[in-house]
Write a protein that holds these residues in place. Structure first.
Motif, PDB file in Angstrom:
ATOM      1  N   ILE A  94       0.835  -1.200   0.000  1.00  0.00           N
ATOM      2  CA  ILE A  94       0.000   0.000   0.000  1.00  0.00           C
ATOM      3  C   ILE A  94       0.871   1.252   0.000  1.00  0.00           C
ATOM      4  CG2 ILE A  94      -1.646   1.338   1.375  1.00  0.00           C
ATOM      5  CD1 ILE A  94      -2.903  -1.333   2.214  1.00  0.00           C
ATOM      6  N   ARG A  95       1.932   1.269   0.831  1.00  0.00           N
ATOM      7  CA  ARG A  95       2.838   2.420   0.862  1.00  0.00           C
ATOM      8  C   ARG A  95       3.504   2.618  -0.497  1.00  0.00           C
ATOM      9  NH1 ARG A  95       4.365   0.370   5.975  1.00  0.00           N
ATOM     10  NH2 ARG A  95       6.209  -0.608   5.030  1.00  0.00           N
ATOM     11  N   PHE A  96       3.913   1.512  -1.105  1.00  0.00           N
ATOM     12  CA  PHE A  96       4.577   1.562  -2.407  1.00  0.00           C
ATOM     13  C   PHE A  96       3.646   2.160  -3.465  1.00  0.00           C
ATOM     14  CE2 PHE A  96       5.238  -0.527  -6.536  1.00  0.00           C
ATOM     15  CZ  PHE A  96       6.542  -0.153  -6.795  1.00  0.00           C
ATOM     16  N   CYS A  97       2.391   1.686  -3.493  1.00  0.00           N
ATOM     17  CA  CYS A  97       1.419   2.168  -4.480  1.00  0.00           C
ATOM     18  C   CYS A  97       1.152   3.654  -4.309  1.00  0.00           C
ATOM     19  CB  CYS A  97       0.112   1.388  -4.352  1.00  0.00           C
ATOM     20  SG  CYS A  97       0.205  -0.322  -4.931  1.00  0.00           S
ATOM     21  N   LYS A  98       0.965   4.073  -3.070  1.00  0.00           N
ATOM     22  CA  LYS A  98       0.654   5.480  -2.806  1.00  0.00           C
ATOM     23  C   LYS A  98       1.831   6.382  -3.168  1.00  0.00           C
ATOM     24  CE  LYS A  98      -2.896   4.864   0.740  1.00  0.00           C
ATOM     25  NZ  LYS A  98      -3.267   5.112   2.149  1.00  0.00           N
ATOM     26  N   LYS A  99       3.055   5.951  -2.808  1.00  0.00           N
ATOM     27  CA  LYS A  99       4.231   6.772  -3.093  1.00  0.00           C
ATOM     28  C   LYS A  99       4.454   6.891  -4.598  1.00  0.00           C
ATOM     29  CE  LYS A  99       8.351   5.113  -2.198  1.00  0.00           C
ATOM     30  NZ  LYS A  99       9.543   4.678  -1.429  1.00  0.00           N
ATOM     31  N   LEU A 100       4.365   5.765  -5.283  1.00  0.00           N
ATOM     32  CA  LEU A 100       4.594   5.765  -6.724  1.00  0.00           C
ATOM     33  C   LEU A 100       3.506   6.570  -7.443  1.00  0.00           C
ATOM     34  CD1 LEU A 100       6.541   4.697  -8.836  1.00  0.00           C
ATOM     35  CD2 LEU A 100       5.169   2.626  -9.006  1.00  0.00           C
ATOM     36  N   SER A 101       2.257   6.440  -6.965  1.00  0.00           N
ATOM     37  CA  SER A 101       1.153   7.175  -7.581  1.00  0.00           C
ATOM     38  C   SER A 101       1.313   8.681  -7.410  1.00  0.00           C
ATOM     39  CB  SER A 101      -0.184   6.722  -6.978  1.00  0.00           C
ATOM     40  OG  SER A 101      -0.459   5.392  -7.336  1.00  0.00           O
ATOM     41  N   SER A 102       1.812   9.107  -6.255  1.00  0.00           N
ATOM     42  CA  SER A 102       2.046  10.536  -6.032  1.00  0.00           C
ATOM     43  C   SER A 102       3.066  11.073  -7.026  1.00  0.00           C
ATOM     44  CB  SER A 102       2.536  10.780  -4.601  1.00  0.00           C
ATOM     45  OG  SER A 102       1.536  10.448  -3.670  1.00  0.00           O
ATOM     46  N   GLN A 103       4.106  10.273  -7.293  1.00  0.00           N
ATOM     47  CA  GLN A 103       5.125  10.692  -8.252  1.00  0.00           C
ATOM     48  C   GLN A 103       4.572  10.718  -9.678  1.00  0.00           C
ATOM     49  OE1 GLN A 103       7.918   7.692  -7.001  1.00  0.00           O
ATOM     50  NE2 GLN A 103       9.151   9.162  -5.847  1.00  0.00           N
ATOM     51  N   ILE A 104       3.705   9.750  -9.978  1.00  0.00           N
ATOM     52  CA  ILE A 104       3.040   9.738 -11.290  1.00  0.00           C
ATOM     53  C   ILE A 104       2.168  10.977 -11.446  1.00  0.00           C
ATOM     54  CG2 ILE A 104       1.258   8.578 -12.659  1.00  0.00           C
ATOM     55  CD1 ILE A 104       3.812   7.141 -12.879  1.00  0.00           C
ATOM     56  N   GLU A 105       1.474  11.349 -10.358  1.00  0.00           N
ATOM     57  CA  GLU A 105       0.617  12.530 -10.389  1.00  0.00           C
ATOM     58  C   GLU A 105       1.441  13.783 -10.696  1.00  0.00           C
ATOM     59  OE1 GLU A 105      -3.120  14.145  -7.754  1.00  0.00           O
ATOM     60  OE2 GLU A 105      -1.346  13.436  -6.678  1.00  0.00           O
ATOM     61  N   GLU A 106       2.620  13.882 -10.087  1.00  0.00           N
ATOM     62  CA  GLU A 106       3.488  15.032 -10.352  1.00  0.00           C
ATOM     63  C   GLU A 106       3.981  15.001 -11.794  1.00  0.00           C
ATOM     64  OE1 GLU A 106       7.531  17.233  -8.662  1.00  0.00           O
ATOM     65  OE2 GLU A 106       6.810  15.401  -7.710  1.00  0.00           O
ATOM     66  N   LEU A 107       4.293  13.800 -12.288  1.00  0.00           N
ATOM     67  CA  LEU A 107       4.732  13.640 -13.674  1.00  0.00           C
ATOM     68  C   LEU A 107       3.646  14.125 -14.639  1.00  0.00           C
ATOM     69  CD1 LEU A 107       6.994  12.403 -15.521  1.00  0.00           C
ATOM     70  CD2 LEU A 107       5.691  10.278 -15.469  1.00  0.00           C
ATOM     71  N   ILE A 108       2.404  13.751 -14.348  1.00  0.00           N
ATOM     72  CA  ILE A 108       1.273  14.162 -15.184  1.00  0.00           C
ATOM     73  C   ILE A 108       1.126  15.685 -15.161  1.00  0.00           C
ATOM     74  CG2 ILE A 108      -1.258  14.099 -15.364  1.00  0.00           C
ATOM     75  CD1 ILE A 108      -1.122  11.169 -14.442  1.00  0.00           C
ATOM     76  N   TRP A 109       1.319  16.284 -13.980  1.00  0.00           N
ATOM     77  CA  TRP A 109       1.198  17.742 -13.866  1.00  0.00           C
ATOM     78  C   TRP A 109       2.251  18.436 -14.734  1.00  0.00           C
ATOM     79  CZ3 TRP A 109       4.464  21.619 -12.135  1.00  0.00           C
ATOM     80  CH2 TRP A 109       3.874  22.886 -11.981  1.00  0.00           C
ATOM     81  N   ILE A 110       3.497  17.939 -14.672  1.00  0.00           N
ATOM     82  CA  ILE A 110       4.573  18.544 -15.463  1.00  0.00           C
ATOM     83  C   ILE A 110       4.267  18.415 -16.954  1.00  0.00           C
ATOM     84  CG2 ILE A 110       7.020  18.384 -16.071  1.00  0.00           C
ATOM     85  CD1 ILE A 110       7.538  17.410 -13.217  1.00  0.00           C
ATOM     86  N   ILE A 111       3.812  17.226 -17.369  1.00  0.00           N
ATOM     87  CA  ILE A 111       3.472  17.017 -18.782  1.00  0.00           C
ATOM     88  C   ILE A 111       2.345  17.965 -19.188  1.00  0.00           C
ATOM     89  CG2 ILE A 111       2.460  15.372 -20.415  1.00  0.00           C
ATOM     90  CD1 ILE A 111       3.951  13.160 -18.906  1.00  0.00           C
ATOM     91  N   GLY A 112       1.378  18.179 -18.271  1.00  0.00           N
ATOM     92  CA  GLY A 112       0.280  19.082 -18.560  1.00  0.00           C
ATOM     93  C   GLY A 112       0.736  20.512 -18.779  1.00  0.00           C
ATOM     94  N   VAL A 113       1.798  20.925 -18.069  1.00  0.00           N
ATOM     95  CA  VAL A 113       2.344  22.269 -18.245  1.00  0.00           C
ATOM     96  C   VAL A 113       3.076  22.377 -19.585  1.00  0.00           C
ATOM     97  CG1 VAL A 113       4.024  23.941 -17.370  1.00  0.00           C
ATOM     98  CG2 VAL A 113       2.536  22.708 -15.773  1.00  0.00           C
TER      99      VAL A 113
END
Length: 381
Positions: A94-113
């Protein structure tokens, strides 16, 4: 910003290639994810390296698909961890999924910019976006129960239908898109507005208007509305039915849906279209019946099938597009009018519809046996 984007893809790839103690619980998924991140880094690098517009578009599509695939895998991993009980391995997953997902979310934000619109709204939202959204949606969904005492007996079950739809769409392990999360939050916010009083309307009317306006095209809702409509006008004369249904059809036509909003996108038809189709077909049928000379009889075609077999046969032909009539309610009217069975000379449309959707295993077996006889006869020709 560009350098950070590439660096993040490298870090995420490395994290999976050399799993930490938290990631070690995910060996089944790690290899697949590592390959996905490797591909993702390659596409990001190519997309940002000053290539042609055509190549840029190709790589953008590949980046979007890659992120969607990674998010989908993390949904499965998270659901698996939730089901595995309260253990150190479960907590690590669960910790792994949440941590990795947070980083994916940031990646998506950067791509969106860097490239607005590259990530489709139909992509699976990262768990870090989905989990808090799910809590908000479920909380608002439960709050809808406050409307039940204010609604009449016909509209109260609609609240349960809405809540059931949300529970089914937000099942653990099932990827949920950005678009659907946004739609559900907006819909539930809008439905809270039905309590506001508008002159000349009731809360029951406002509930339907808001559901149709926001295209809540959940099949159970459409079927429930059609069933209640038939129940409401069932004892009326043909002329009264035509008059009442014509008014209902006019009200449906007056509704202006919010553009781009839908629980289910195409090819699923809108709630407005599905409800209107049923009413229109009912009116056509009633007008046809009303035009027949008084006392006219119809010579029915007698089938050597039971009512249940007949109902299931026509439902199957309708589902497989062997019959052009897409309105099964209208089709049941035609079956009851023009066919009789070995059990009954007169078959009600209610009996046809009931047997079509509540068939028994033995009905399937007996119908298959008769259809096989027809197939063998065709083969002999």
């Amino acid at each position: 910003m560009i350098e950070k984007l590439v660096l993040m893809s490298e870090m995420l790839q490395a994290q999976l290639r050399y799993p930490s103690s938290e990631a070690s619980a995910t060996e089944t998924f790690a290899d697949t994810l590592a390959e996905d991140f490797k591909d993702l880094k390659e596409y990001i690098t190519k997309a940002l390296s000053g290539v042609t517009a055509n190549t840029w578009q190709i790589n953008c599509s590949a980046i979007s698909a890659g992120i969607n695939r990674i998010c989908t895998i993390l949904y499965s991993l998270y659901a698996s961890a939730i089901r595995s009980g309260d253990s150190p391995v479960r907590k690590a997953q669960i910790r792994f999924c949440k941590k990795l997902s947070s980083q994916i979310e940031e990646l998506i934000w950067i791509i969106g910019v860097l490239a607005p619109g590259m990530i489709s709204k139909n992509n699976a939202a990262p768990l870090s976006t989905y989990l808090p959204a799910r809590l908000r949606i479920r909380s608002k969904s439960k709050a809808l129960s406050e409307l039940i005492p204010l609604l009449d007996e016909h509209c109260r079950p609609i609240i349960e239908i809405i809540q059931s739809a949300i529970n089914n769409l937000l099942k653990p392990g099932k990827p949920v898109s950005f678009r659907l999360l946004e739609y559900l939050e907006e819909l539930l916010e809008v439905l809270q507005g039905v309590k506001e009083d508008y002159p000349g309307t009731t809360i029951n009317y406002r509930l339907h208007i808001k559901l149709i306006t926001y295209n809540f095209n959940y099949p159970r809702y459409v079927a429930y509305c059609n069933g209640k409509l038939e129940e409401k006008f069932g004892s009326d004369s043909i002329i009264e039915k035509i008059t009442n249904l014509s008014w209902y059809e006019m009200e449906l036509r007056r509704i202006i849906p919010v553009p781009g909003k839908a629980l289910f996108e195409a090819p699923m038809q809108s709630a407005q279209y599905s409800l209107q189709l049923y009413v229109t077909e009912e009116i056509k049928y009633l007008q046809l019946i009303n035009a027949l000379p008084s006392g006219s009889n119809v010579d029915k075609i007698r089938l050597k099938l039971s009512v249940a077999e007949t109902s299931l046969l026509f439902l199957g032909m309708s589902e497989l597009d062997l019959i052009e009539d897409k309105n099964f309610n209208h089709l049941t009217l035609q079956i009851s009018r023009f066919f009789s069975t070995i059990q009954a000379e007169s078959v009600s449309k209610e009996s046809v519809r009931s047997n079509a959707y509540r068939y028994k295993p033995e009905t399937i077996v007996s119908l298959i046996k008769k259809l096989l006889e027809l197939i063998n006869w065709l083969r002999s020709k």
